[in-house]
Design an enzyme around this catalytic site. Structure first.
Site, mmCIF file in Angstrom:
data_model
loop_
_atom_site.group_PDB
_atom_site.id
_atom_site.type_symbol
_atom_site.label_atom_id
_atom_site.label_comp_id
_atom_site.label_asym_id
_atom_site.label_seq_id
_atom_site.Cartn_x
_atom_site.Cartn_y
_atom_site.Cartn_z
ATOM 1 N N ILE A 241 0.859 -1.202 0.000
ATOM 2 C CA ILE A 241 0.000 0.000 0.000
ATOM 3 C C ILE A 241 0.891 1.247 0.000
ATOM 4 O O ILE A 241 0.423 2.342 0.293
ATOM 5 C CB ILE A 241 -0.960 0.035 1.221
ATOM 6 C CG1 ILE A 241 -0.285 -0.388 2.528
ATOM 7 C CG2 ILE A 241 -2.151 -0.866 0.978
ATOM 8 C CD1 ILE A 241 0.613 0.582 3.151
ATOM 9 N N ARG A 243 4.354 2.313 -2.349
ATOM 10 C CA ARG A 243 4.629 2.789 -3.701
ATOM 11 C C ARG A 243 5.079 1.608 -4.545
ATOM 12 O O ARG A 243 5.860 0.751 -4.079
ATOM 13 C CB ARG A 243 5.729 3.868 -3.696
ATOM 14 C CG ARG A 243 5.312 5.202 -3.093
ATOM 15 C CD ARG A 243 4.258 5.913 -3.958
ATOM 16 N NE ARG A 243 3.875 7.222 -3.443
ATOM 17 C CZ ARG A 243 2.795 7.471 -2.704
ATOM 18 N NH1 ARG A 243 1.980 6.489 -2.356
ATOM 19 N NH2 ARG A 243 2.520 8.704 -2.316
ATOM 20 N N HIS A 291 -4.728 2.333 -6.724
ATOM 21 C CA HIS A 291 -4.243 3.360 -5.781
ATOM 22 C C HIS A 291 -5.419 4.043 -5.054
ATOM 23 O O HIS A 291 -5.574 5.260 -5.095
ATOM 24 C CB HIS A 291 -3.372 4.397 -6.513
ATOM 25 C CG HIS A 291 -2.360 5.052 -5.591
ATOM 26 N ND1 HIS A 291 -1.092 5.383 -5.980
ATOM 27 C CD2 HIS A 291 -2.452 5.442 -4.299
ATOM 28 C CE1 HIS A 291 -0.457 5.946 -4.965
ATOM 29 N NE2 HIS A 291 -1.269 5.991 -3.936
#
Ligand SMILES: O=C(O)[C@H](O)CO
Length: 339
Positions: A241, A243, A291
């Site tokens: 969670i 990058r 995302h």
């Protein structure tokens, strides 16, 4: 509006920002919106000319090119992000331009998403849906589509900042056997949360779930590659969670395909957006969200308002609510790449 002629000009990199946040800016600012979707760098470079502040809500880099295009009057920018990997913060600091960001606000939303991905990937949500679509559900038997449980598992947290700590807090209710964490230094909150500080290698070898919650830096880029996957347990569920570039995606693909690890849950990828034909999307044991971890109603609204306040406070000569760095008063110079 408090004055008839707005005192400042602020560029907002898209017009979808919450009206409540825009109203904060409208008290004293003329707003210049970028209109294009997906966000267009050329439009940003044109519309930022002559502005005093920038509301940054785009994946485009905020770098020297943008700062030069804006001009010497630029006083501040504020990003809606907690991560600063798309902002050249050093260059802004060098030029004496204030930078606001949005730390902490999204910790809970992101931590909840991490737990969601642990469950979704561990319990084969994506694969289960595919089985329904392909009419294979009828083949059910007692050992069909078995998944992993968080209860009694060892959960390894890579990174133990705000988000890692909230994940550890949420896990208290799951009856885990052990929480491990690795980061640069042992953290006093570890003991409080029954989390044990270990080296990265030990975490790789012992964890049933691994959650990546550290920032992207030159040290963490490709932190998970072939060698790391080889050390992980075959039942391991890897969640990211943070990058995308922290995980080498080719190595991840192979590890998932070969069954070196059980499953992955990704909210972040390389690139973003992930192309619709990306090989990871064809793997039944890979759950991917676009995302979305910080994208909840309350979190995004607070982030938008804090970003607006950061800009407004800077333009009015006050300290930002969440500055990315502090500038000594005297360091405030005009925005110039050549000074
Ligand atoms: O850095 C953050 O705040 C998130 O990843 C943006 O959604």
């Amino acid at each position: 509006m408090s004055s008839e002629v707005p005192k400042f000009k602020v560029m907002v990199t898209n017009h979808k920002v919450h009206p409540e946040a825009l109203d904060i800016l409208r008290e004293d600012c003329e707003l210049i919106f970028c209109d294009k979707f997906p966000s267009d760098r050329q439009e940003i470079l044109e519309k930022c000319r002559g502005v005093d502040g920038m509301f940054w809500t785009t994946p485009h880099l905020l770098d020297s090119e943008v700062l030069d295009a804006a001009g010497p009057q630029l006083k501040c920018a504020a990003t809606i992000s907690a991560g600063l990997d798309t902002i050249d913060a050093n260059e802004m600091k060098r030029r004496g331009i204030e930078l606001g960001y949005a730390p902490y606000i999204s910790n809970t939303a992101v931590a909840e998403h991490a737990i969601g991905l642990m469950i979704a990937a561990g319990k084969r949500f994506h694969q289960g849906r595919l089985k329904i679509k392909s009419s294979e559900w009828k083949n059910w038997h007692i050992r069909w589509m078995l998944g992993q449980e968080i209860r009694n598992s060892t959960v390894g947290l890579v990174g133990f900042g705000g988000i890692g700590q909230v994940i550890a807090e949420l896990l208290q209710g799951f009856g885990v056997k052990q929480i491990l964490y690795t980061c640069r230094h042992k953290n006093p909150r570890g003991d409080e949360l029954n989390a044990k500080y270990v080296q990265f290698d030990q975490l790789l070898c012992e964890s049933d779930f691994i959650v990546v919650a550290c920032p992207l830096t030159s040290d963490t880029e490709n932190m998970f590659s072939d060698a790391e996957f080889q050390k992980m347990k075959p039942n391991c569920v890897l969640v990211n969670i943070s990058r995308g570039p922290i995980i080498d995606h080719d190595a991840l693909y192979n590890a998932l395909k070969l069954g070196q690890i059980f499953a992955a849950g990704l909210d972040v990828t390389v690139p973003e957006p992930l192309p619709a034909n990306h090989p990871l999307l064809n793997l039944p044991n890979c759950v991917i969200t676009p995302h979305l971890a910080a994208s909840t109603y309350p979190t995004r609204e607070t982030v938008a308002k804090v970003t607006a306040h950061n800009i407004m406070r800077s333009l009015r000569g006050m300290e930002m609510l969440s500055p990315a760095f502090t500038l000594p008063q005297k360091e405030r110079i005009t925005n110039s790449g050549t000074e």
